[in-house]
Design a protein around this motif. Structure first.
Motif, PDB file in Angstrom:
ATOM      1  N   ALA A  24       0.830  -1.209   0.000  1.00  0.00           N
ATOM      2  CA  ALA A  24       0.000   0.000   0.000  1.00  0.00           C
ATOM      3  C   ALA A  24       0.863   1.256   0.000  1.00  0.00           C
ATOM      4  CB  ALA A  24      -0.926  -0.003   1.222  1.00  0.00           C
ATOM      5  N   THR A  25       1.907   1.267   0.816  1.00  0.00           N
ATOM      6  CA  THR A  25       2.808   2.426   0.865  1.00  0.00           C
ATOM      7  C   THR A  25       3.524   2.616  -0.458  1.00  0.00           C
ATOM      8  OG1 THR A  25       3.160   2.138   3.247  1.00  0.00           O
ATOM      9  CG2 THR A  25       4.802   3.424   2.040  1.00  0.00           C
ATOM     10  N   THR A  26       4.013   1.530  -1.024  1.00  0.00           N
ATOM     11  CA  THR A  26       4.730   1.592  -2.299  1.00  0.00           C
ATOM     12  C   THR A  26       3.865   2.186  -3.400  1.00  0.00           C
ATOM     13  OG1 THR A  26       6.142  -0.296  -1.736  1.00  0.00           O
ATOM     14  CG2 THR A  26       5.856   0.202  -4.075  1.00  0.00           C
ATOM     15  N   LEU A  27       2.638   1.704  -3.516  1.00  0.00           N
ATOM     16  CA  LEU A  27       1.748   2.179  -4.573  1.00  0.00           C
ATOM     17  C   LEU A  27       1.311   3.626  -4.340  1.00  0.00           C
ATOM     18  CD1 LEU A  27      -0.469  -1.010  -5.054  1.00  0.00           C
ATOM     19  CD2 LEU A  27       1.251  -0.114  -6.645  1.00  0.00           C
ATOM     20  N   THR A  28       1.044   3.985  -3.087  1.00  0.00           N
ATOM     21  CA  THR A  28       0.582   5.343  -2.790  1.00  0.00           C
ATOM     22  C   THR A  28       1.682   6.369  -3.065  1.00  0.00           C
ATOM     23  OG1 THR A  28      -0.914   4.491  -1.097  1.00  0.00           O
ATOM     24  CG2 THR A  28      -0.417   6.837  -1.030  1.00  0.00           C
ATOM     25  N   VAL A  29       2.913   6.079  -2.656  1.00  0.00           N
ATOM     26  CA  VAL A  29       4.020   6.998  -2.929  1.00  0.00           C
ATOM     27  C   VAL A  29       4.230   7.134  -4.431  1.00  0.00           C
ATOM     28  CG1 VAL A  29       6.513   7.338  -2.706  1.00  0.00           C
ATOM     29  CG2 VAL A  29       5.172   6.612  -0.724  1.00  0.00           C
ATOM     30  N   ALA A  30       4.142   6.021  -5.167  1.00  0.00           N
ATOM     31  CA  ALA A  30       4.306   6.062  -6.618  1.00  0.00           C
ATOM     32  C   ALA A  30       3.249   6.946  -7.268  1.00  0.00           C
ATOM     33  CB  ALA A  30       4.239   4.650  -7.191  1.00  0.00           C
ATOM     34  N   ALA A  31       1.988   6.793  -6.844  1.00  0.00           N
ATOM     35  CA  ALA A  31       0.918   7.621  -7.406  1.00  0.00           C
ATOM     36  C   ALA A  31       1.083   9.084  -7.017  1.00  0.00           C
ATOM     37  CB  ALA A  31      -0.439   7.099  -6.935  1.00  0.00           C
ATOM     38  N   SER A  32       1.570   9.340  -5.820  1.00  0.00           N
ATOM     39  CA  SER A  32       1.760  10.718  -5.356  1.00  0.00           C
ATOM     40  C   SER A  32       2.763  11.476  -6.219  1.00  0.00           C
ATOM     41  CB  SER A  32       2.237  10.715  -3.898  1.00  0.00           C
ATOM     42  OG  SER A  32       1.304  10.102  -3.046  1.00  0.00           O
ATOM     43  N   LEU A  33       3.753  10.775  -6.741  1.00  0.00           N
ATOM     44  CA  LEU A  33       4.818  11.421  -7.509  1.00  0.00           C
ATOM     45  C   LEU A  33       4.543  11.425  -9.011  1.00  0.00           C
ATOM     46  CD1 LEU A  33       7.839   9.844  -5.609  1.00  0.00           C
ATOM     47  CD2 LEU A  33       6.849  12.102  -5.273  1.00  0.00           C
ATOM     48  N   ALA A  34       3.420  10.848  -9.434  1.00  0.00           N
ATOM     49  CA  ALA A  34       3.114  10.736 -10.863  1.00  0.00           C
ATOM     50  C   ALA A  34       2.485  12.010 -11.407  1.00  0.00           C
ATOM     51  CB  ALA A  34       2.201   9.538 -11.100  1.00  0.00           C
ATOM     52  N   GLN A  35       3.072  13.150 -11.118  1.00  0.00           N
ATOM     53  CA  GLN A  35       2.594  14.451 -11.612  1.00  0.00           C
ATOM     54  C   GLN A  35       3.708  15.474 -11.426  1.00  0.00           C
ATOM     55  OE1 GLN A  35       2.340  16.722  -8.996  1.00  0.00           O
ATOM     56  NE2 GLN A  35       2.289  15.336  -7.253  1.00  0.00           N
ATOM     57  N   ILE A  36       3.595  16.580 -12.111  1.00  0.00           N
ATOM     58  CA  ILE A  36       4.520  17.700 -11.938  1.00  0.00           C
ATOM     59  C   ILE A  36       3.709  18.984 -11.838  1.00  0.00           C
ATOM     60  CG2 ILE A  36       6.464  16.600 -13.108  1.00  0.00           C
ATOM     61  CD1 ILE A  36       5.807  18.237 -15.593  1.00  0.00           C
ATOM     62  N   GLY A  37       4.327  20.032 -11.262  1.00  0.00           N
ATOM     63  CA  GLY A  37       3.570  21.263 -11.062  1.00  0.00           C
ATOM     64  C   GLY A  37       4.422  22.494 -10.959  1.00  0.00           C
ATOM     65  N   GLU A  38       4.238  23.256  -9.865  1.00  0.00           N
ATOM     66  CA  GLU A  38       4.772  24.614  -9.781  1.00  0.00           C
ATOM     67  C   GLU A  38       6.284  24.710  -9.942  1.00  0.00           C
ATOM     68  OE1 GLU A  38       3.987  22.989  -5.628  1.00  0.00           O
ATOM     69  OE2 GLU A  38       2.892  23.124  -7.507  1.00  0.00           O
ATOM     70  N   PHE A  39       7.037  23.786  -9.348  1.00  0.00           N
ATOM     71  CA  PHE A  39       8.486  23.897  -9.426  1.00  0.00           C
ATOM     72  C   PHE A  39       9.007  23.539 -10.817  1.00  0.00           C
ATOM     73  CE2 PHE A  39       7.897  23.158  -4.774  1.00  0.00           C
ATOM     74  CZ  PHE A  39       8.239  24.437  -4.408  1.00  0.00           C
ATOM     75  N   SER A  40       8.296  22.683 -11.515  1.00  0.00           N
ATOM     76  CA  SER A  40       8.646  22.397 -12.905  1.00  0.00           C
ATOM     77  C   SER A  40       8.461  23.645 -13.761  1.00  0.00           C
ATOM     78  CB  SER A  40       7.776  21.253 -13.444  1.00  0.00           C
ATOM     79  OG  SER A  40       7.964  20.088 -12.681  1.00  0.00           O
ATOM     80  N   PHE A  41       7.379  24.408 -13.488  1.00  0.00           N
ATOM     81  CA  PHE A  41       7.151  25.653 -14.219  1.00  0.00           C
ATOM     82  C   PHE A  41       8.282  26.652 -13.957  1.00  0.00           C
ATOM     83  CE2 PHE A  41       2.422  24.690 -13.251  1.00  0.00           C
ATOM     84  CZ  PHE A  41       2.406  23.728 -14.245  1.00  0.00           C
ATOM     85  N   ILE A  42       8.666  26.761 -12.683  1.00  0.00           N
ATOM     86  CA  ILE A  42       9.718  27.714 -12.318  1.00  0.00           C
ATOM     87  C   ILE A  42      11.033  27.364 -13.010  1.00  0.00           C
ATOM     88  CG2 ILE A  42      11.082  28.643 -10.393  1.00  0.00           C
ATOM     89  CD1 ILE A  42       8.625  28.153  -8.604  1.00  0.00           C
ATOM     90  N   LEU A  43      11.389  26.080 -12.989  1.00  0.00           N
ATOM     91  CA  LEU A  43      12.628  25.635 -13.635  1.00  0.00           C
ATOM     92  C   LEU A  43      12.582  25.862 -15.145  1.00  0.00           C
ATOM     93  CD1 LEU A  43      13.254  22.283 -11.735  1.00  0.00           C
ATOM     94  CD2 LEU A  43      14.850  24.193 -11.851  1.00  0.00           C
ATOM     95  N   ALA A  44      11.450  25.512 -15.762  1.00  0.00           N
ATOM     96  CA  ALA A  44      11.333  25.672 -17.208  1.00  0.00           C
ATOM     97  C   ALA A  44      11.384  27.145 -17.609  1.00  0.00           C
ATOM     98  CB  ALA A  44      10.041  25.027 -17.706  1.00  0.00           C
TER      99      ALA A  44
END
Length: 407
Positions: A331-351
């Motif tokens: 359960a922990t493995t799958l939940t952490v994996a799903a939690s990281l399956a997106q990008i957002g504000e910091f990706s915008f800042i870097l780009a």
């Protein structure tokens, strides 16, 4: 657009449309960030109709970046990180490295980008959004559980990596006509990191004594307005000092929040800055949407699918491999994996920083934004999928009441 009313029109257009599309995204069970980005696309130069001031909006967005990083510092918890450090620190570093390598491979071999631009694209795809993660964990009531602490600790490490990257990035992108040997580059990075360490030490030692004292003096005035203004002045002022020294607003804002986080009035400061932070954060996402050319979805569909696969599949598999190696439950493995399956504000800042420095083309920037929009929109479905695979822990049934409890 007349110059005299460009500010008010940009604010009105940005806030009103962000509210409308944010509400629509919320009704569709999506993150409001999707609505804010769509609002920016609507008022951007790539769509018909009203166009906001494209020179003024990024400046307002810069304030949003400062307040976002200030908020990260205010909510940074070293104690929480230490509890999960054995998994979160190596996990975040390995996952960032894996996603960056995948982005570099795709950019270099399939998109024919330069090595630097391909690495920058991969790095931008490697960091997840704290805002999206918090919303997902809150909906699942897992923020204060073991899974929530691990996921948040993981993102704290990513945030620290981002802060360092925003300082070092201008040194790595060599402007046309400049020549810099490997030794000179290493010396320049080393000197900058030394100055950053010195500035951080001054902030954490001297600032930790001075800034709380200032807040206490302001609090004695019993004026809500002065206290809010004082918090904002501290965040913006220290961010400006860091920009003058290192060309990075983010570092100063993060350290200001970190210092105030440890003060007795840190929680009060967080509450006072929250409305302003939310408002300017919305403008930040709207301004990011204004820069996005939606035609990239039609022009480069395979490239969009490629970067999206790195974010959803590549990062998830890397996170699953790491958590499994540390013998975490399914359960922990799958939940952490799903939690990281997106990008957002910091990706915008870097780009955005990469584009402004000349290290990334606008087309690559658009691919990153497309991956962000799609991954945030698909994140609820990713969580639904991992729940079917056993991602939600099975809660033990409540114990029957004892006789003594009924008396």
């Amino acid at each position: 657009m007349p110059h005299a009313d460009s500010l008010i029109l940009t604010l009105v257009g940005g806030f009103v449309l962000a509210f409308v599309f944010g509400m629509l995204a919320n009704r569709l069970k999506l993150s409001p960030l999707v609505g804010y980005l769509v609002a920016g696309i609507v008022v951007g130069p790539h769509t018909i109709g009203f166009v906001a001031d494209t020179e003024l909006a990024p400046q307002l967005a810069e304030v949003g970046v400062i307040l976002l990083m200030f908020g990260v510092g205010l909510h940074f918890s070293l104690a929480d990180l230490m509890k999960v450090r054995k998994v979160a620190i190596p996990g975040a570093l390995v996952q960032i490295s894996a996603a960056t390598a995948l982005g570099w491979a795709m950019g270099r071999w399939l998109m024919k980008l330069s090595d630097l631009e391909a690495v920058l694209m991969g790095f931008a795809l490697s960091v997840a959004s704290t805002v999206v993660l918090l919303r997902a964990l809150e909906e699942r009531k897992q923020v204060r559980g073991d899974v929530g602490r691990l996921a948040m600790g993981w993102l704290i490490v990513e945030d620290l990596v981002i802060v360092i990257a925003l300082v070092v990035l201008p040194l790595l992108i060599i402007q046309p006509g400049e020549t810099l040997s490997g030794g000179e580059l290493a010396a320049s990075i080393g000197w900058t990191l030394f100055k950053v360490a010195g500035f951080s030490a001054v902030m954490l030692v001297v600032g930790a004594r001075v800034l709380p004292w200032v807040l206490v003096r302001i609090a004695h005035t019993k004026s809500r307005e002065l206290f809010t203004l004082g918090v904002l002045a501290i965040a913006l002022g220290i961010a400006w000092v860091a920009y003058a020294l290192f060309h990075s607003f983010a570092l100063g804002a993060f350290l200001a929040g970190l210092v105030l986080n440890s003060s007795p009035l840190g929680h009060n400061a967080a509450e006072r800055s929250l409305p302003l932070r939310d408002a300017f954060a919305v403008l930040f996402f709207v301004s990011v949407g204004m820069l996005f050319d939606p035609s990239i979805l039609v022009r480069e569909p395979l490239a969009v699918l490629g970067v999206l696969a790195i974010v959803i599949v590549g990062k998830s598999l890397a996170a699953m491999a790491i958590t499994t190696a540390f013998r975490r439950d399914r359960a922990t493995t799958l939940t952490v994996a799903a939690s990281l399956a997106q990008i957002g504000e910091f990706s915008f800042i870097l780009a955005a920083l990469s584009v402004s420095l000349g290290g990334m083309r606008q087309e690559t920037h658009d691919l990153i934004l497309a991956a962000a929009l799609l991954s945030i929109s698909l994140n609820p479905f990713v969580f639904a999928l991992i729940d079917r695979m056993g991602g939600r822990p099975v809660l033990a049934p409540p114990e029957p009441p004892r006789v003594t409890d009924l008396i």
